[in-house]
Structure formats: structure tokens, C-alpha cells
Design an enzyme around this catalytic site. Structure first.
Site, PDB file in Angstrom:
ATOM      1  N   GLY A  40       0.809  -1.226   0.000  1.00  9.29           N
ATOM      2  CA  GLY A  40       0.000   0.000   0.000  1.00  9.29           C
ATOM      3  C   GLY A  40       0.830   1.259   0.000  1.00  9.29           C
ATOM      4  O   GLY A  40       2.055   1.225   0.138  1.00  9.29           O
ATOM      5  N   LYS A  52       4.470  12.410  -2.409  1.00  5.12           N
ATOM      6  CA  LYS A  52       5.291  11.295  -1.929  1.00  5.12           C
ATOM      7  C   LYS A  52       6.205  11.816  -0.826  1.00  5.12           C
ATOM      8  O   LYS A  52       6.973  12.753  -1.046  1.00  5.12           O
ATOM      9  CB  LYS A  52       6.124  10.710  -3.069  1.00  5.12           C
ATOM     10  CG  LYS A  52       6.956   9.505  -2.655  1.00  5.12           C
ATOM     11  CD  LYS A  52       7.498   8.770  -3.854  1.00  5.12           C
ATOM     12  CE  LYS A  52       8.411   7.621  -3.452  1.00  5.12           C
ATOM     13  NZ  LYS A  52       8.911   6.900  -4.631  1.00  5.12           N
ATOM     14  N   ASP A  83       4.352  -4.358  -7.075  1.00  2.26           N
ATOM     15  CA  ASP A  83       3.753  -3.126  -6.542  1.00  2.26           C
ATOM     16  C   ASP A  83       4.361  -1.896  -7.208  1.00  2.26           C
ATOM     17  O   ASP A  83       3.857  -0.793  -7.031  1.00  2.26           O
ATOM     18  CB  ASP A  83       3.941  -3.047  -5.015  1.00  2.26           C
ATOM     19  CG  ASP A  83       5.388  -3.245  -4.595  1.00  2.26           C
ATOM     20  OD1 ASP A  83       5.966  -4.278  -4.960  1.00  2.26           O
ATOM     21  OD2 ASP A  83       5.940  -2.373  -3.924  1.00  2.26           O
ATOM     22  N   ASN A  84       5.439  -2.101  -7.969  1.00  2.00           N
ATOM     23  CA  ASN A  84       6.055  -0.981  -8.673  1.00  2.00           C
ATOM     24  C   ASN A  84       5.798  -1.063 -10.170  1.00  2.00           C
ATOM     25  O   ASN A  84       6.552  -0.514 -10.969  1.00  2.00           O
ATOM     26  CB  ASN A  84       7.556  -0.947  -8.394  1.00  2.00           C
ATOM     27  CG  ASN A  84       7.869  -0.562  -6.958  1.00  2.00           C
ATOM     28  OD1 ASN A  84       7.045   0.077  -6.290  1.00  2.00           O
ATOM     29  ND2 ASN A  84       9.023  -0.949  -6.463  1.00  2.00           N
ATOM     30  N   ASP A  94       7.718   4.730  -9.515  1.00  2.00           N
ATOM     31  CA  ASP A  94       8.534   4.502  -8.322  1.00  2.00           C
ATOM     32  C   ASP A  94      10.029   4.519  -8.625  1.00  2.00           C
ATOM     33  O   ASP A  94      10.673   3.475  -8.742  1.00  2.00           O
ATOM     34  CB  ASP A  94       8.133   3.208  -7.604  1.00  2.00           C
ATOM     35  CG  ASP A  94       6.933   3.454  -6.707  1.00  2.00           C
ATOM     36  OD1 ASP A  94       6.313   4.526  -6.837  1.00  2.00           O
ATOM     37  OD2 ASP A  94       6.609   2.583  -5.883  1.00  2.00           O
TER      38      ASP A  94
HETATM   39  P1  AMP Z   1       9.186   0.507  -2.708  1.00  2.00           P
HETATM   40  O1  AMP Z   1       9.662  -0.851  -3.096  1.00  2.00           O
HETATM   41  O2  AMP Z   1      10.254   1.474  -2.320  1.00  2.00           O
HETATM   42  O3  AMP Z   1       8.320   1.094  -3.789  1.00  2.00           O
HETATM   43  O4  AMP Z   1       8.285   0.394  -1.395  1.00  2.00           O
HETATM   44  C1  AMP Z   1       7.620  -0.757  -0.977  1.00  2.00           C
HETATM   45  C2  AMP Z   1       6.610  -0.441   0.084  1.00  2.00           C
HETATM   46  O5  AMP Z   1       7.214   0.215   1.194  1.00  2.00           O
HETATM   47  C3  AMP Z   1       5.473   0.464  -0.348  1.00  2.00           C
HETATM   48  O6  AMP Z   1       4.329   0.009   0.298  1.00  2.00           O
HETATM   49  C4  AMP Z   1       5.899   1.805   0.167  1.00  2.00           C
HETATM   50  O7  AMP Z   1       4.811   2.672   0.376  1.00  2.00           O
HETATM   51  C5  AMP Z   1       6.560   1.438   1.483  1.00  2.00           C
HETATM   52  N1  AMP Z   1       7.537   2.433   1.940  1.00  2.00           N
HETATM   53  C6  AMP Z   1       8.746   2.723   1.411  1.00  2.00           C
HETATM   54  N2  AMP Z   1       9.352   3.686   2.102  1.00  2.00           N
HETATM   55  C7  AMP Z   1       8.528   4.028   3.117  1.00  2.00           C
HETATM   56  C8  AMP Z   1       8.581   4.977   4.191  1.00  2.00           C
HETATM   57  N3  AMP Z   1       9.628   5.761   4.381  1.00  2.00           N
HETATM   58  N4  AMP Z   1       7.515   5.033   5.017  1.00  2.00           N
HETATM   59  C9  AMP Z   1       6.444   4.247   4.853  1.00  2.00           C
HETATM   60  N5  AMP Z   1       6.338   3.344   3.879  1.00  2.00           N
HETATM   61  C10 AMP Z   1       7.357   3.228   3.022  1.00  2.00           C
HETATM   62 MG    MG Z   2       6.757   1.260  -4.508  1.00  2.00          MG
END
Ligand code: AMP
Ligand code: MG
Length: 520
Positions: free
Chosen positions: A100, A122, A269-270, A279
Site C-alpha cells: 500500500g 510522496k 507493486d512498482n 517509483d
Molecule cells: P518501494 O519498493 O520502495 O516502492 O516500497 C515498498 C513499500 O514500502 C510500499 O508500500 C511503500 O509505500 C513502502 N515504503 C517505502 N518507504 C517508506 C517509508 N519511508 N515510510 C512508509 N512506507 C514506506
Molecule cells: Mg513502490
């Protein structure tokens, strides 16, 4: 300012009934309402002029206090309710359950000139999906996302966009190298913009929960607004959706290969359902042409998301999407067929793209061999991808013996280009020259066409890092310089010639320039 707000995602799809902001597993919903976190001392560092125009915001408006407040979490657009999306995903090949929007908050959908734009902050604070993280983003990763998404747009690669880059005035704690040395960094927020931020993972999470009712609602919604070309009804519409997403994702990843972009974290998810690059985390640009390269330190062991495997990973991700859509179709064959089509077309699309990169625009039987040889040669000694293809456009028919002078700037170490390697390059250029004889177009026209395909200016890893280092010291001028240059990546821009160079030696092993962690 009055915006033309037409919220469809949050009005037509089910919301999480809980409105308090605490971490939880969400069921039977596509999103949760949540407000951005207030920021201490926000400052807008940059606004994308192209995106400003797309949205119909005036020059005065983007300099107003209201714009600053909205884009940094201190004000909610009138009559709107911001929300975080519910999605799951496969991370590095494994189902990860609920993910999410952990730090992205959707503000609204604005329609301008008949185009729908979802606006999202973001780094705007915690959401029900933040798990054990803080919901924030640091300046270094925000500069990278801001510059790269706009650069990709100007390269002609499908991508989410960025409207503004701001610092929050808050400090954010990060362990950048994952080595136990946490430090405070400047907090930042990027305002991202896209027709929609729906990912493969939005479908996967509903399928995983066997929430078929909402899965159908989401698929119908997606088709209605973003795939209006799908005329099929019922089950067939979902098969058509998978086919269309495959087509768009393929075209996106072929563009990545063309310009040398390595995403770095191609988890489901990306993956945008619209086939847009989304992302921007530990992404990187190929400098030396190495199919095995990944910028992401988290992936350094298996290199799952290395440059050379990106098209196959897209297919793997499409299989996960197909699995998620299966309950709406309940037949395997049409889904398999759609994915087999990807398998067949991807090799052809890749070959065609490479052939045009070397300036061949009519299809000939053995061109793939010429490409195969070239790819092997490019990997024998460190050779800069961008410089090589750009310089190759200067080749003149019948002048094969000039090859060394034309491409030598692309080699990282000229001592490597001796004896055997030199002879092999020589042979390749003889074959290339013979092949060019069969093309109708002349040298000048070929050069023009090649220069529209092979960029001169890309956001090399060290360039983004220089902008970050300067910004940390409070100097934001390099952000603007790179942004301006990257607006015209295919044009000769003599004033920016200093950026048309190989990665400098100091950047070879420097963090941020060669390898990046996911910490952002
Ligand atoms: P990513 O692979 O970086 O796109 O992130 C994977 C998941 O981690 C997604 O659900 C992002 O929303 C969450 N996420 C990444 N960084 C943070 C953060 N600093 N705080 C909260 N959620 C994060
Ligand atoms: Mg992501």
C-alpha cells in the site's frame, strides 16, 4: 485557485471505513482516507514548467502560498479527502502481502484539457500502510525521482510525472548504506502526477483476499477510465485488459532498454497498470554496456532486476497480474495466450529497437546477427552505451577504417582496445558498412534518425549525485541545470557539452553513483 476536480477512484471504489490513521491490515477496500502530515518549514525548490502547463496552473499560482501549502502537506484542497491506496505485491519473487501507499498520499484528480491527472504527494507522512516506516522521504531520493521522471518523459518513455519538488524543513533519520550509521537528512516531498497510480499490486491484494466483488469493481473502473479502447464485455474485457497491459508494459520496457534505464526494483507493486515507469528508487543508467548490471545494492547477490533481464521480469510480473485477474475469467487458456504473445513479440520488438539504434531502418534477414555481435563486442571492454550509440551516428558509408576515431570516446580504457578486440571491432565495422550499403538513406538522414532514438543526455548516476551534494549544501542550481538539459535529450546542446562525457573516475565506486540502497 479553483481546480476542475473530478475524483473517480475514491468516489467509485470502496473505501476503508476506518478513518483513523494507524497501521492496520485493510480488507474489502481499495483505499483509506488519510491526511498529509503538516510540515515545519516547507520550501518549493522546483516546479516542472511542462507539468504546470498540463495541469493548467498559472505561473503566479505555482508561486503562491496556497500552492506551497498544498504541495507540502499543510493544506488540503477544498472539498477533497486525500487517501492512500491499498495494494500488495510480489517483492523479489515472493508474495509480500499488503504493502500500500506507505508514504504517498493522493490529493485529488484534476481534469484539464480533457486529460485526467491524479495528484499525489510522496513523503507526506504516515498512512495505514506505513508498516514500520515513517512515511517520509529524504531530499536525495526526491531529487532523483523528480529529475528522472521528467527526464524519462522527455525521452519519450511512458512514465509518471512530477510537478514539484519541495523540502519540508523537517529532519528525517536514514541509514543510507544499511551499515548501522543512521544520520539525519533533509525531508522532502515530490508531487507526482499520473492519469492513475493503480499498480498490478492493487489487483493482487484483492485476489489474495478472495475479494472478487471489489476485484471486479477495480477492473471495470480501470477499463472504463484508462482503457476505453476495450470494447469487449464481461469476461472477455478482462482478457483484453491483460493483453493491453502486456502491450503497454512491453513498449515501456523496450524503451528502458533503448535508453539504458535500469529500474532496480521491479516488484509488482512498482508496476503501473498503465504501463508507465513508476517509483523511482534505486534506479540507474547503464554507463558501461553491461547486461548484468543492477544499481540496487539489495539485489546485488542475485541481480534479479539487472538490465538484461528487465523484459523477462515484466513478463513474470504480468503472470502475477494474470493470476490476480483469473477469478474474473476462470479460464487459463486465454490468459496464457495473451502472455505467450508477449513472449513472442518481445524478442522481435527488442531486435527491431536495437536495429534502429544502429541506423538500419529496413528489415533484412541477418540484422540480428549484426546486433548479436555488437552486443558481445560492447561487453568485451568497458564501453559507454550512450556515447557509443550517439557517436555511431557519425559513421559514414564506405569509411569503415574511420571507426576507431568515431567511437573511441566511448571506451573507458583505451589500453583495453588492442589486438584481438581491435580486430573484432574492425570486422564488425566492415560488416556494418556493407549492410549500410543496402539502406536507401544517406549518411545525413541516417544520423538524424539515429539521433532521435539514441539520446545524447541522460541522467547519469553521478550527475544526480552532484545535484544532491550541492542541494545538501543549500545550492539548488544544479537541479535546474540538469532539468533544463534533460528537456531536450536528443538535441545537440553545446552549452551542456560538458555533460556528454563518460562517468568520471571518482564516481566509479561512490555511493549514489554506482550502487544505491533502497533507503529513501
Ligand atoms: P518501494 O519498493 O520502495 O516502492 O516500497 C515498498 C513499500 O514500502 C510500499 O508500500 C511503500 O509505500 C513502502 N515504503 C517505502 N518507504 C517508506 C517509508 N519511508 N515510510 C512508509 N512506507 C514506506
Ligand atoms: Mg513502490
Amino acid at each position: 485557485m479553483k481546480f476542475n476536480i473530478q475524483n473517480t477512484f475514491s468516489e467509485e471504489l470502496p473505501s476503508d471505513p476506518i478513518q483513523e490513521n494507524y497501521r492496520r491490515q485493510v480488507r474489502n477496500a481499495c483505499f483509506s482516507y488519510v491526511k498529509p502530515k503538516k510540515t515545519a518549514n516547507p520550501e518549493i525548490l522546483h516546479v516542472s514548467e511542462e507539468m504546470r502547463q498540463e495541469l493548467g496552473f498559472s505561473k503566479e499560482y505555482v508561486q503562491s502560498k496556497e500552492f506551497l501549502q498544498i504541495m507540502t502537506g499543510n493544506k488540503v484542497i477544498e472539498n477533497t479527502m486525500p487517501y492512500a491506496m491499498h495494494y500488495g505485491g510480489h517483492q523479489f519473487g515472493n508474495w509480500a502481502g499488503q504493502l500500500g501507499d506507505g508514504r504517498a498520499i493522493n490529493l485529488a484528480e484534476i481534469v484539464h484539457n480533457s486529460k485526467r491527472w491524479a495528484i499525489q504527494l510522496k513523503g507526506a507522512g504516515e498512512t495505514p500502510y506505513s508498516r514500520n516506516a515513517d512515511g517520509l522521504a529524504v531530499l536525495r531520493s526526491s531529487i532523483r525521482e523528480y529529475l528522472c521522471s521528467e527526464a524519462m518523459h522527455h525521452l519519450g518513455v511512458p512514465t509518471t510525472r512530477a510537478l514539484s519538488l519541495a523540502t519540508t524543513g523537517d529532519k528525517v533519520l536514514r541509514d543510507m548504506l544499511y551499515d548501522g550509521n543512521s544520520a539525519y537528512e533533509k525531508g522532502a516531498i515530490v508531487c507526482r502526477v499520473a492519469p492513475s497510480f493503480i499498480r498490478f499490486g492493487n489487483f493482487e491484494i484483492l485476489a489474495a483476499h478472495k475479494d472478487h466483488k471489489n476485484l471486479k469493481l477495480l477492473a471495470d473502473y480501470t477499463i472504463k477510465y484508462f482503457f476505453p479502447e476495450i470494447k469487449e464485455r464481461g469476461k472477455l474485457s478482462y482478457v483484453a485488459l491483460l493483453k493491453e497491459v502486456s502491450k503497454r508494459s512491453l513498449s515501456m520496457v523496450i524503451d528502458w532498454q533503448r535508453v539504458g534505464f535500469v529500474h532496480g526494483v521491479m516488484n509488482t507493486d512498482n508496476m503501473s497498470i498503465l504501463g508507465q515507469t513508476i517509483d523511482y528508487g534505486p534506479y540507474g543508467w547503464l554507463e558501461d554496456y553491461n547486461h548484468g548490471w543492477t544499481p540496487n545494492t539489495t539485489d546485488s547477490q542475485f541481480k534479479r532486476y539487472r538490465y538484461g533481464t528487465q523484459p523477462e521480469i515484466v513478463l513474470w510480473n504480468l503472470y502475477q497480474l494474470a493470476n490476480a485477474l483469473y477469478p474474473l475469467i476462470e479460464e487459463v487458456d486465454p490468459l496464457e495466450k495473451a502472455l505467450n504473445d508477449y513472449q513472442e513479440t518481445y524478442k522481435k520488438s527488442y531486435a527491431n529497437m536495437m536495429i534502429t539504434k544502429i541506423g538500419l531502418f529496413s528489415d533484412q534477414e541477418n540484422d540480428h546477427l549484426l546486433i548479436q555481435d555488437l552486443e558481445e563486442l560492447l561487453q568485451l571492454a568497458e564501453t559507454d552505451m550512450t556515447i557509443f550509440f550517439r557517436q555511431l551516428a557519425n559513421f559514414k558509408k564506405g569509411k569503415a577504417s574511420d571507426w576507431y576515431a568515431i567511437i573511441k570516446d566511448a571506451f573507458y580504457n583505451l589500453n583495453d582496445i588492442e589486438n584481438d578486440i581491435k580486430n573484432r571491432w574492425n570486422d564488425w565495422f566492415l560488416k556494418y558498412d556493407a549492410r549500410l550499403e543496402k539502406e536507401q538513406i544517406g549518411d545525413t538522414q541516417r544520423k538524424d534518425q539515429m539521433n532521435n532514438i539514441n539520446p545524447k543526455y541522460v541522467l547519469r548516476n553521478y550527475m544526480a549525485q552532484l545535484a544532491i551534494d550541492a542541494a545538501d549544501e543549500g545550492d539548488y542550481s544544479l537541479i535546474d541545470e540538469l532539468y533544463m538539459m534533460l528537456k531536450r535529450p536528443y538535441s545537440e546542446q553545446p552549452e551542456y557539452e560538458k555533460w556528454f562525457v563518460k562517468r568520471p573516475d571518482w564516481a566509479r565506486d561512490k555511493a549514489g553513483c554506482s550502487m544505491l540502497s533502497c533507503s529513501s
